[in-house]
Enzyme design. Structure first.
Site: not given
Length: 268
Positions: A1-3, A29, A182
């Site tokens: 979970m990245c932004g 995130r 992501n």
């Protein structure tokens, strides 16, 4: 979970202010690292390049980097030195032939204490294992103006958590291209093996770096950016979305099933 986030102006605008605000909205995130790539379509003077170098703060390191640049055919025009927590985030403006830039990067990386974070005519990458607010405070991101920018906040699910594994990623085989990602590439090792057999060298174990090498190979082969992105959806497996930027364009991709979110806004 990245932004991930990106912004592009019709002309020039306060990319630093807007992108930083967008990344703050995505901070939940990922807290492992943050990074940005700023672009200016006006570029620099003829044969001028910006090189951002990460160094250990030890006596003589600037001299070693300067010597490496000169030995590879570069002429230093300006140096901006910034030191934090025992490390330097130094910015060099050099004059060189484009064919020599990769050799300059390799020479700098060959010194004992230095690693090139970015090199390009229009692009400058700033990243660290820190939060967005800390990155903004340390580098005054809000002061950057330009044509477009992309950024990332990281929640690590694989590979190391450090500055070199932070996004954005770039390849020195095709300048002024950066990528933020992501998700996951589930056929990472198979795809990496194919690229390495064709001469590409991955600097990290991060699957996001693979995507930028994939895009570069397509661009070097004559693809338009849109063609390269469409091919990546067919060739790369897994749940992912990513944003890639060249010196003049931004492209956005979601996986075949649309398992990773992305919102696009076009306005005046």
């Amino acid at each position: 979970m990245c932004g991930i986030a990106g912004v592009m102006f019709n002309g020039t605008g306060e990319v630093g202010v807007l992108l930083t605000s967008m990344l703050r909205g995505l901070q939940h995130r990922g807290l492992d690292s943050a990074g940005v790539a700023f672009f200016n379509t006006e570029g620099r003077g003829e044969d001028e390049y910006v090189i951002r170098v990460f160094t250990k703060d030890v006596v003589g390191v600037i001299s070693k980097v300067s010597t490496a640049i000169a030995e590879a055919g570069g002429d230093i025009r300006n140096i901006s030195i910034k030191t934090m927590n025992g490390y330097g985030f130094d910015r060099y403006i050099i004059k060189a032939k484009e064919a020599d830039v990769r050799r300059i990067v390799d020479k700098i990386n060959g010194t004992e204490y230095s690693k090139v974070l970015s090199a390009g005519r229009r692009m400058d990458i700033i990243k660290d294992a820190t939060t967005v607010d800390e990155l903004d405070s340390n580098f005054e991101l809000g002061k950057f103006s330009g044509s477009h920018a992309i950024g990332h906040v990281r929640f690590s699910t694989e590979s190391n958590v450090d500055l070199l594994h932070a996004h954005p990623f770039q390849s020195f085989d095709h300048l002024d291209v950066a990528l933020v990602h992501n998700g996951q590439i589930t056929n990472y090792w198979k795809s990496r093996e194919k690229l390495e057999r064709r001469g590409f060298k991955c600097q990290t174990g991060n699957d996001s770096e693979l995507i930028v090498h994939y895009i570069i190979e397509r661009l070097n082969g004559g693809d338009r950016l849109s063609d390269a992105l469409e091919a990546s959806v067919a060739d790369l497996d897994g749940p992912f979305s990513y944003i890639v930027s060249t010196g003049t364009e931004i492209g956005m991709v979601r996986d075949k099933l649309g398992l990773r979110p992305m919102v696009i806004l076009e306005g005046g």
